[in-house]
Design a protein around this motif. Structure first.
Motif, PDB file in Angstrom:
ATOM      1  N   TRP A 385     -46.051 -12.916  20.192  1.00 47.36           N
ATOM      2  CA  TRP A 385     -46.083 -14.372  20.197  1.00 47.36           C
ATOM      3  C   TRP A 385     -47.102 -14.885  19.189  1.00 47.36           C
ATOM      4  O   TRP A 385     -46.868 -15.871  18.486  1.00 47.36           O
ATOM      5  CB  TRP A 385     -46.400 -14.868  21.596  1.00 47.36           C
ATOM      6  CG  TRP A 385     -46.347 -16.346  21.631  1.00 47.36           C
ATOM      7  CD1 TRP A 385     -47.392 -17.197  21.717  1.00 47.36           C
ATOM      8  CD2 TRP A 385     -45.181 -17.139  21.500  1.00 47.36           C
ATOM      9  NE1 TRP A 385     -46.955 -18.483  21.656  1.00 47.36           N
ATOM     10  CE2 TRP A 385     -45.601 -18.483  21.524  1.00 47.36           C
ATOM     11  CE3 TRP A 385     -43.820 -16.856  21.367  1.00 47.36           C
ATOM     12  CZ2 TRP A 385     -44.699 -19.532  21.421  1.00 47.36           C
ATOM     13  CZ3 TRP A 385     -42.941 -17.906  21.265  1.00 47.36           C
ATOM     14  CH2 TRP A 385     -43.379 -19.223  21.288  1.00 47.36           C
ATOM     15  N   GLU A 386     -48.217 -14.197  19.114  1.00 51.18           N
ATOM     16  CA  GLU A 386     -49.244 -14.604  18.150  1.00 51.18           C
ATOM     17  C   GLU A 386     -48.678 -14.523  16.722  1.00 51.18           C
ATOM     18  O   GLU A 386     -48.858 -15.427  15.919  1.00 51.18           O
ATOM     19  CB  GLU A 386     -50.456 -13.686  18.298  1.00 51.18           C
ATOM     20  CG  GLU A 386     -51.664 -14.182  17.541  1.00 51.18           C
ATOM     21  CD  GLU A 386     -52.800 -13.197  17.588  1.00 51.18           C
ATOM     22  OE1 GLU A 386     -52.642 -12.118  18.204  1.00 51.18           O
ATOM     23  OE2 GLU A 386     -53.845 -13.490  16.981  1.00 51.18           O
ATOM     24  N   LEU A 387     -47.965 -13.417  16.465  1.00 50.26           N
ATOM     25  CA  LEU A 387     -47.373 -13.270  15.123  1.00 50.26           C
ATOM     26  C   LEU A 387     -46.381 -14.396  14.850  1.00 50.26           C
ATOM     27  O   LEU A 387     -46.372 -14.980  13.767  1.00 50.26           O
ATOM     28  CB  LEU A 387     -46.667 -11.925  15.007  1.00 50.26           C
ATOM     29  CG  LEU A 387     -47.561 -10.700  14.888  1.00 50.26           C
ATOM     30  CD1 LEU A 387     -46.703  -9.452  14.784  1.00 50.26           C
ATOM     31  CD2 LEU A 387     -48.470 -10.818  13.678  1.00 50.26           C
ATOM     32  N   GLN A 392     -44.745 -19.255  11.960  1.00 47.30           N
ATOM     33  CA  GLN A 392     -44.267 -20.634  11.998  1.00 47.30           C
ATOM     34  C   GLN A 392     -45.264 -21.606  11.394  1.00 47.30           C
ATOM     35  O   GLN A 392     -44.887 -22.608  10.805  1.00 47.30           O
ATOM     36  CB  GLN A 392     -43.932 -21.027  13.432  1.00 47.30           C
ATOM     37  CG  GLN A 392     -42.582 -20.468  13.846  1.00 47.30           C
ATOM     38  CD  GLN A 392     -42.281 -20.675  15.304  1.00 47.30           C
ATOM     39  OE1 GLN A 392     -43.140 -21.101  16.068  1.00 47.30           O
ATOM     40  NE2 GLN A 392     -41.062 -20.351  15.690  1.00 47.30           N
ATOM     41  N   SER A 393     -46.545 -21.285  11.534  1.00 47.82           N
ATOM     42  CA  SER A 393     -47.527 -22.198  10.946  1.00 47.82           C
ATOM     43  C   SER A 393     -47.707 -21.923   9.458  1.00 47.82           C
ATOM     44  O   SER A 393     -48.439 -22.625   8.775  1.00 47.82           O
ATOM     45  CB  SER A 393     -48.864 -22.053  11.665  1.00 47.82           C
ATOM     46  OG  SER A 393     -49.413 -20.802  11.344  1.00 47.82           O
ATOM     47  N   GLY A 394     -47.053 -20.901   8.957  1.00 50.16           N
ATOM     48  CA  GLY A 394     -47.105 -20.637   7.524  1.00 50.16           C
ATOM     49  C   GLY A 394     -48.245 -19.727   7.114  1.00 50.16           C
ATOM     50  O   GLY A 394     -48.438 -19.448   5.939  1.00 50.16           O
ATOM     51  N   ALA A 395     -49.030 -19.241   8.096  1.00 53.44           N
ATOM     52  CA  ALA A 395     -50.173 -18.399   7.735  1.00 53.44           C
ATOM     53  C   ALA A 395     -49.717 -17.019   7.285  1.00 53.44           C
ATOM     54  O   ALA A 395     -50.311 -16.413   6.403  1.00 53.44           O
ATOM     55  CB  ALA A 395     -51.119 -18.272   8.931  1.00 53.44           C
ATOM     56  N   LEU A 396     -48.659 -16.545   7.904  1.00 51.35           N
ATOM     57  CA  LEU A 396     -48.200 -15.189   7.600  1.00 51.35           C
ATOM     58  C   LEU A 396     -46.810 -15.274   6.994  1.00 51.35           C
ATOM     59  O   LEU A 396     -45.905 -15.838   7.597  1.00 51.35           O
ATOM     60  CB  LEU A 396     -48.168 -14.372   8.907  1.00 51.35           C
ATOM     61  CG  LEU A 396     -47.793 -12.911   8.796  1.00 51.35           C
ATOM     62  CD1 LEU A 396     -48.807 -12.168   7.950  1.00 51.35           C
ATOM     63  CD2 LEU A 396     -47.710 -12.291  10.176  1.00 51.35           C
ATOM     64  N   ASP A 397     -46.668 -14.732   5.790  1.00 53.35           N
ATOM     65  CA  ASP A 397     -45.377 -14.807   5.117  1.00 53.35           C
ATOM     66  C   ASP A 397     -44.595 -13.536   5.418  1.00 53.35           C
ATOM     67  O   ASP A 397     -44.614 -12.591   4.639  1.00 53.35           O
ATOM     68  CB  ASP A 397     -45.586 -14.986   3.612  1.00 53.35           C
ATOM     69  CG  ASP A 397     -44.279 -15.322   2.924  1.00 53.35           C
ATOM     70  OD1 ASP A 397     -43.341 -15.748   3.632  1.00 53.35           O
ATOM     71  OD2 ASP A 397     -44.206 -15.154   1.706  1.00 53.35           O
ATOM     72  N   ALA A 398     -43.944 -13.509   6.568  1.00 49.73           N
ATOM     73  CA  ALA A 398     -43.225 -12.304   6.956  1.00 49.73           C
ATOM     74  C   ALA A 398     -42.158 -12.676   7.973  1.00 49.73           C
ATOM     75  O   ALA A 398     -42.081 -13.816   8.419  1.00 49.73           O
ATOM     76  CB  ALA A 398     -44.177 -11.287   7.547  1.00 49.73           C
ATOM     77  N   ARG A 399     -41.304 -11.699   8.284  1.00 53.76           N
ATOM     78  CA  ARG A 399     -40.274 -11.917   9.292  1.00 53.76           C
ATOM     79  C   ARG A 399     -40.357 -10.807  10.316  1.00 53.76           C
ATOM     80  O   ARG A 399     -40.677  -9.669   9.993  1.00 53.76           O
ATOM     81  CB  ARG A 399     -38.880 -11.880   8.641  1.00 53.76           C
ATOM     82  CG  ARG A 399     -38.705 -12.795   7.463  1.00 53.76           C
ATOM     83  CD  ARG A 399     -38.519 -14.229   7.904  1.00 53.76           C
ATOM     84  NE  ARG A 399     -38.331 -15.102   6.767  1.00 53.76           N
ATOM     85  CZ  ARG A 399     -39.305 -15.789   6.192  1.00 53.76           C
ATOM     86  NH1 ARG A 399     -40.547 -15.707   6.644  1.00 53.76           N
ATOM     87  NH2 ARG A 399     -39.065 -16.586   5.163  1.00 53.76           N
ATOM     88  N   VAL A 406     -40.243  -4.214  14.050  1.00 55.63           N
ATOM     89  CA  VAL A 406     -41.134  -4.110  12.889  1.00 55.63           C
ATOM     90  C   VAL A 406     -41.355  -5.505  12.299  1.00 55.63           C
ATOM     91  O   VAL A 406     -40.557  -6.427  12.506  1.00 55.63           O
ATOM     92  CB  VAL A 406     -40.561  -3.208  11.771  1.00 55.63           C
ATOM     93  CG1 VAL A 406     -40.606  -1.767  12.167  1.00 55.63           C
ATOM     94  CG2 VAL A 406     -39.182  -3.651  11.379  1.00 55.63           C
ATOM     95  N   LEU A 407     -42.442  -5.595  11.577  1.00 52.35           N
ATOM     96  CA  LEU A 407     -42.736  -6.814  10.841  1.00 52.35           C
ATOM     97  C   LEU A 407     -42.374  -6.539   9.383  1.00 52.35           C
ATOM     98  O   LEU A 407     -42.815  -5.550   8.808  1.00 52.35           O
ATOM     99  CB  LEU A 407     -44.226  -7.151  10.970  1.00 52.35           C
ATOM    100  CG  LEU A 407     -44.672  -8.486  10.417  1.00 52.35           C
ATOM    101  CD1 LEU A 407     -44.068  -9.605  11.231  1.00 52.35           C
ATOM    102  CD2 LEU A 407     -46.190  -8.582  10.454  1.00 52.35           C
TER     103      LEU A 407
END
Lengths: 494, 547
Positions: A385-387, A392-399, A406-407
């Protein structure tokens, strides 16, 4: 009146409870400070820390007795009464001292006011300035911040030398800091900055200016600017600004703000390789260790160190409000930095690395997400959930790939993005230009919508213009065909 | 007759026609007409391409002479004239043909007491073959001299179609007439308005697109075109750069464009695009309606309608509401926003990302949407919300089980099978770039499958494609910039602008006088009387407008 306000102002402030024992020793910690901040710090610790509250409250009472602020004394005694374990709570208040103090205060106020009045009659500028200063300082000692501020700002009009301006500014900074008026701090600092000072003078006040500025940025949540301000503080600060901040604090604030806002390269060059700031860091070696491990990509170590000092920092008068945000930012940045070199990482290994988020930051994250999304976090593992909220807030550019757990890093192709961007820009331009051209045409062709002929005499047959007042009741006749069209459209589609 | 000589194709057609004429001329009725018409036809037949290429002046003179002769001529009675018309060639003899046909229409209408058209002007009627013939094959140069009469024919076709409900032939005829007159269709005429209206009646949205996709650059109102007359020293028949030179109220080809027609044309066109579900185009056209200038403290009801649809269409395009364009006048915006409030609430609910809120908001206003004729759009909005919710997932997830998709986006969070169907539909229509994989052997749960979003590489365009697209855009831009230049020229003769120039010059002269007294010269001042300085100022003024 103002005193009452102040009482209300202080009391509801500390809602945080710190159950863990901090690492510092209260006596030696508080010995670092002087002035009103001593009492305020003690009061905070007494209100928040379950371990230290009695000791702190007792110290606060004796500290308040040394000063002139009656409210401080009353607050401290009330607090002590509520936290003490001894049964004897009745005789805590020294009423004799209290009434004597009250009288003294009133007399002193009167004396100073009279003096100032005299000076004003004599029209001697320097005396007026000093009189206002004394009065302001007196109010400040009494804890009447509003009047203190008024006195000090009157004093400014009578300043003649830059030294005067500086001392006025610092007095106002002290008041503003206690009021948590950070914009006020900022503006005073800027005033001093704008002065043309001699080099020695400038060097002398530089540490105080930088720390005041850093403090105001930090408390406003601008950690990058705060870090820069603290990092540029000269080590000559020493204990010269003990009424606000100690050198240890500079090390902690600077270090945390830098961790929360800077990249690894910046941390290395601006913090670790900064000779001046290194001296500060030696006072708080664990901060240096935390930064070192962040730079060495040992994020979990860095977070562990910080976590172990959480209790200490929550009992800090300035950090308390900002700490959850700072820690959350550092954690977010650690996760982003950790993920940066990978194209995919299993969620499991990341969770091992970072563990579940600490309680306070987790609850704040969850609260944020609750407002933006309809999902309840309870059904999703907390780390995941943290990820998600980071993405969603744009801090982490990943899926996130939930199937394989996996991330995956998000790949973009700059060329394609650029081309797409170019085409859409052209499209927008063409579209916009056409609309504007038509509008120009309409203006030039006299096609503006005009009031209906009923309302404006002599304007014939511009049926398109119906003024809205008339339209509500009569407009439907003229418009029936469109409405019919709307209906037929609907049936045409469904 | 022109049948005697000449090698060019038109003459040959005319020759054929001449033979036909000879055969028929035995009929007695024609004997009456001939003496009147022959001289006119003789000069009318001179109006051919050869003359146009060699001597425009002569062409213009002859054409005008033919028209005035036709006006003066004593035309025989209806039946005679109608039979006579049957033998005329509408291509070579457009002027007389159109003129006679329009006078025939006039005379039938004058006998009519009610407002409906008589049978013989309708499809299958007696005059219909002539109407069809001329609209399909008229000469696009000659017709410029009989614009008003030509326009009457189109009028008749339109009214007839409205009356009978037989839209298709009228749509085809008008479309052909518009394009034959001006293949770029860049000048707005009443025919455009008729055309789009008929298309809407007939729900022939795709047919409408052929005209609607050609951008309009000119609106020929007399205010706009009158000042141009003096500048266009050329003849009406000359080849002009922009079609507005001959499609305008002075030639009668445009018909009378009013504010109402303008607004309605764009609004109806937008409806056509809505019918095609081409939201982007619909939005563009609605924006034209919204940005129409308004005078004083009024707004048009059409603008209000447009605003309502515009808000919803914005959601359908990208799921984000947008700000009103800045060129909407503030007063008008105030009025239409006050009355468009329920729609703004829907937009807010949409943006709140909460399906229940949106559903509640839409249910609340069902009566309003129905009354406004926007219920259909509302259902589209509701559907779009779900689509964008799924699309948004692709920003967070690379792959996730269907159950998760259902939980996050579906109105029935526990019905994974329904979501599966829905996702399948989205993927097959191309709305979502993704793959559905059946239950993966790794996971033990009873999942229906996994939705895996495709990485952006797979949807990327090839270099060649991009290049082609860019080339198209470049061409479009060039056309556009040419029109902007044209328009810039046109504005140079605008009355207000000329007055402004005069005022500015006066002000500058005064300033100069004052300046001469105080300081001898400014370092960067505009040199006195320099056209350059003036030109620059003008450009800046224009730019301000554009921004």
């Amino acid at each position: 009146m103002a005193e009452e306000e102040q009482v209300k102002h202080i009391k509801p402030r500390y809602t945080v409870t710190v159950p863990d024992a901090p690492k510092f020793d209260l006596q030696s910690y508080i010995a670092n400070y002087k002035g009103r901040t001593v009492f305020r710090r003690l009061y905070l610790i007494a209100s928040c820390s379950t371990v230290l509250r009695e000791e702190a409250a007792r110290l606060a009472v004796s500290e308040a007795k040394k000063g002139q602020d009656i409210n401080h004394y009353n607050d401290a005694v009330t607090l002590l009464g509520s936290v003490t374990s001894s049964k004897d709570t009745k005789d805590l208040t020294d009423s004799a001292w209290l009434s004597q103090r009250e009288k003294q205060n009133a007399a002193e106020t009167k004396r100073l006011e009279n003096e100032l009045k005299q000076y004003k009659n004599n029209l001697i500028r320097e005396s007026i300035r000093m009189g206002s200063e004394d009065l302001g300082q007196h109010y400040y000692n009494l804890g009447d911040l509003g009047r203190a501020q008024t006195s000090f700002s009157k004093m400014r009009d009578y300043c003649t030398t830059s030294a005067h301006i500086i001392s006025t500014a610092f007095r106002m900074v002290s008041v503003a800091i206690e009021q948590k008026n950070w914009m006020g701090v900022q503006s005073q600092v800027n005033k001093v900055r704008a002065l043309n000072l001699k080099q020695e003078e400038a060097a002398r006040i530089q540490p105080k200016i930088s720390t005041a500025q850093g403090l105001s940025y930090m408390c406003q949540g601008d950690f990058m600017e705060a870090a820069n301000a603290f990092l540029s503080t000269e080590f000559t600060l020493g204990d010269t600004y003990n009424e606000v901040i100690s050198s240890n604090d500079v090390a902690v604030y600077g270090g945390l703000c830098a961790l929360a806002s800077m990249s690894r390269a910046e941390l290395q060059s601006k913090v670790l390789d900064n000779n001046n700031f290194r001296s500060f860091l030696e006072l708080e070696p664990h901060i240096r260790r935390a930064i070192n491990s962040f730079c060495a990509s040992k994020y979990s170590q860095c977070l562990e160190i910080l976590e172990s000092y959480r209790a200490d920092y929550l009992l800090d008068i300035y950090l308390q409000d900002q700490l959850p945000r700072i820690y959350e930012k550092i954690r977010t940045r650690s996760i982003v930095q950790y993920f940066a070199p990978f194209s995919r990482v299993t969620l499991q290994s990341m969770e091992q690395m970072f563990g579940t988020p600490a309680t306070s930051s987790a609850s704040s994250t969850a609260a944020q997400n609750g407002s933006t999304s309809t999902t309840s976090p309870s059904t999703v593992p907390q780390f995941q959930w943290e990820l998600i909220s980071m993405i969603q807030s744009g801090a982490l550019d990943a899926r996130i790939d939930l199937e394989n757990a996996v991330l995956i890093s998000h790949e973009e192709f700059p060329r394609a993005v650029m081309q797409q961007h170019a085409i859409s820009t052209v499209d927008d331009f063409i579209r916009e230009a056409r609309i504007k051209l038509l509008r120009l045409n309409a203006v030039n062709g006299g096609l503006d919508v005009k009031p209906s002929p009923k309302n404006a005499k002599g304007k014939d047959a511009l049926a398109g213009g119906m003024d809205l007042a008339g339209m509500v009741d009569t407009g439907n006749e003229g418009f029936g065909s469109f409405q019919g069209q709307g209906y037929s459209l609907r049936s045409g589609r469904s | 007759m022109a049948s005697s000589s000449g090698n060019n194709p038109r003459d040959r057609i005319a020759a054929c026609f001449g033979r036909l004429y000879v055969a028929l001329s035995k009929l007695e009725v024609l004997a009456e007409v001939e003496p009147v018409m022959d001289p006119i036809l003789a000069s009318a037949s001179k109006l051919d391409v050869a003359l146009l290429e060699t001597d425009e002046e002569e062409y213009e003179e002859t054409a005008l002479k033919v028209v005035s002769a036709l006006r003066k001529a004593q035309l025989p009675d209806f039946n005679t004239l109608q039979q006579y018309l049957q033998q005329l060639d509408p291509t070579t003899l457009t002027i007389p043909f159109v003129f006679i046909l329009s006078s025939l229409i006039d005379s039938t209408l004058s006998e009519q007491t009610s407002r409906t058209l008589p049978q013989l002007l309708l499809p299958e009627g007696k005059l219909w073959p002539e109407i069809t013939r001329v609209l399909l094959t008229f000469d696009q140069v000659q017709v410029r001299y009989v614009g008003a009469q030509f326009h009457k024919i189109i009028d008749t076709v339109y009214t007839g179609a409205e009356q009978t409900g037989n839209f298709v032939p009228a749509i085809q005829l008008i479309e052909n007439a518009i394009l034959r007159l001006d293949h770029t269709s860049s000048t707005l005429t009443i025919s455009h308005y008729y055309f789009v209206k008929l298309c809407l009646y007939a729900r022939a949205y795709n047919e409408a697109a052929n005209i609607l996709n050609r951008p309009i650059y000119h609106i020929p109102t007399s205010e706009a075109t009158k000042p141009l007359e003096k500048r266009l020293s050329k003849f009406v028949c000359s080849p002009h750069e922009s079609t507005v030179a001959y499609i305008n109220p002075q030639t009668g080809l445009s018909g009378r464009i009013t504010s109402r027609v303008y607004l309605e044309y764009y609004f109806l066109s937008a409806l056509c695009f809505l019918g095609m579900q081409n939201w982007e185009k619909a939005q563009e056209f609605l924006e034209v309606v919204l940005t129409t200038p308004t005078s004083q403290n009024v707004a048009s009801l059409i603008q209000l309608e447009a605003y309502r649809k515009w808000l919803l269409v914005g959601l359908l395009i990208d799921g984000e509401g947008r700000e009103l364009p800045r060129s909407v006048s503030t007063n008008a915006a105030k009025h239409i926003r006050a009355l468009g409030k329920p729609y703004e609430c829907v937009v807010d609910a949409f943006k709140s990302n909460n399906m229940d809120t949106l559903q509640a908001e839409i249910n609340e206003g069902i009566q309003v949407w129905t009354d406004d004729g926007n219920y259909g759009l509302m259902t589209e909005v509701m559907a779009a919300f779900r689509k964008f919710s799924v699309l948004r997932l692709s920003k967070t997830y690379a792959a996730l089980p269907i159950e998760e998709v259902a939980r996050l986006t579906s109105p029935a969070p526990n019905d994974a099978a329904e979501t599966l169907n829905y996702i399948t539909m989205l993927i097959t229509t191309g709305a979502v770039q993704a793959q559905l994989t059946p239950l993966s052997p790794k996971t033990q749960s009873a999942s229906l499958g996994t939705l895996r979003f495709l990485p952006s590489t797979t949807t990327q365009k090839s270099e060649a494609e991009v290049e082609r697209e860019l080339a198209i855009k470049t061409a479009e831009l060039q056309i556009l910039s040419k029109h902007i230049q044209d328009y810039d020229h046109q504005l140079n003769v605008n009355k207000d602008y000329v007055e402004w120039l005069q005022k500015a010059k006066k002000a500058r002269d005064q300033e100069k006088k004052a300046g001469d007294k105080s300081a001898a010269s400014k370092p960067f001042g505009i040199p006195p009387g320099s056209g350059m300085g003036m030109g620059l100022d003008v450009d800046e003024e224009m730019m301000d407008d554009w921004n």
